[in-house]
Scaffold this motif. Structure first.
Motif, PDB file in Angstrom:
ATOM      1  N   ARG A  79       0.837  -1.208   0.000  1.00 31.26           N
ATOM      2  CA  ARG A  79       0.000   0.000   0.000  1.00 31.26           C
ATOM      3  C   ARG A  79       0.868   1.252   0.000  1.00 31.26           C
ATOM      4  O   ARG A  79       0.556   2.231  -0.684  1.00 31.26           O
ATOM      5  CB  ARG A  79      -0.936  -0.010   1.208  1.00 31.26           C
ATOM      6  CG  ARG A  79      -2.059  -0.995   1.074  1.00 31.26           C
ATOM      7  CD  ARG A  79      -3.024  -0.933   2.265  1.00 31.26           C
ATOM      8  NE  ARG A  79      -3.993  -1.985   2.174  1.00 31.26           N
ATOM      9  CZ  ARG A  79      -3.980  -3.091   2.921  1.00 31.26           C
ATOM     10  NH1 ARG A  79      -3.053  -3.256   3.852  1.00 31.26           N
ATOM     11  NH2 ARG A  79      -4.894  -4.018   2.756  1.00 31.26           N
ATOM     12  N   GLN A  80       1.955   1.214   0.774  1.00 34.03           N
ATOM     13  CA  GLN A  80       2.862   2.364   0.799  1.00 34.03           C
ATOM     14  C   GLN A  80       3.518   2.565  -0.563  1.00 34.03           C
ATOM     15  O   GLN A  80       3.673   3.699  -1.011  1.00 34.03           O
ATOM     16  CB  GLN A  80       3.932   2.160   1.866  1.00 34.03           C
ATOM     17  CG  GLN A  80       3.411   2.269   3.276  1.00 34.03           C
ATOM     18  CD  GLN A  80       4.461   1.918   4.315  1.00 34.03           C
ATOM     19  OE1 GLN A  80       5.633   1.751   4.000  1.00 34.03           O
ATOM     20  NE2 GLN A  80       4.033   1.804   5.554  1.00 34.03           N
ATOM     21  N   THR A  83       1.079   4.163  -3.035  1.00 33.10           N
ATOM     22  CA  THR A  83       0.695   5.550  -2.743  1.00 33.10           C
ATOM     23  C   THR A  83       1.874   6.457  -3.047  1.00 33.10           C
ATOM     24  O   THR A  83       2.941   6.303  -2.447  1.00 33.10           O
ATOM     25  CB  THR A  83       0.302   5.708  -1.254  1.00 33.10           C
ATOM     26  OG1 THR A  83      -0.742   4.775  -0.966  1.00 33.10           O
ATOM     27  CG2 THR A  83      -0.157   7.105  -0.967  1.00 33.10           C
TER      28      THR A  83
END
Length: 91
Positions: A79-80, A83
């Motif tokens: 997810r990091q 993003t």
């Protein structure tokens, strides 16, 4: 400065992207929660009476818990990576 390709890093990122594609939905999150419940990862490793426990059961429970910790950690990293950071947005 030109950076060399790191095949191991690229492979790790690809594996994280696949995990994210699989579990980053309501259905995927539910499957993961169902599996955690099935393998009782929410319970303490050491079960039984004080001073008495089954070491093989503790080992099994700890191994199950470790698998889900790795999956959840890899999902968070994916997810990091998905993003964009503030620095990338400014560029």
């Amino acid at each position: 400065m030109i950076y060399k390709r790191n095949p191991q890093l690229e492979q790790a990122r690809e594996e994280r992207r696949r995990l994210l594609a699989l579990f980053d939905s309501a259905a995927g999150a539910q499957v993961l929660a169902d599996l955690e419940r099935r393998f009782e990862t929410h319970l303490p490793v050491f079960q039984g009476k004080a001073g008495s426990y089954d070491p093989l059961d503790a080992m099994r429970r700890d191994a199950h818990r470790e698998i889900f910790l790795v999956i959840r950690h890899q999902l968070e990293l994916a997810r990091q990576e998905a993003t964009p950071t503030q620095h990338e947005q400014d560029a």
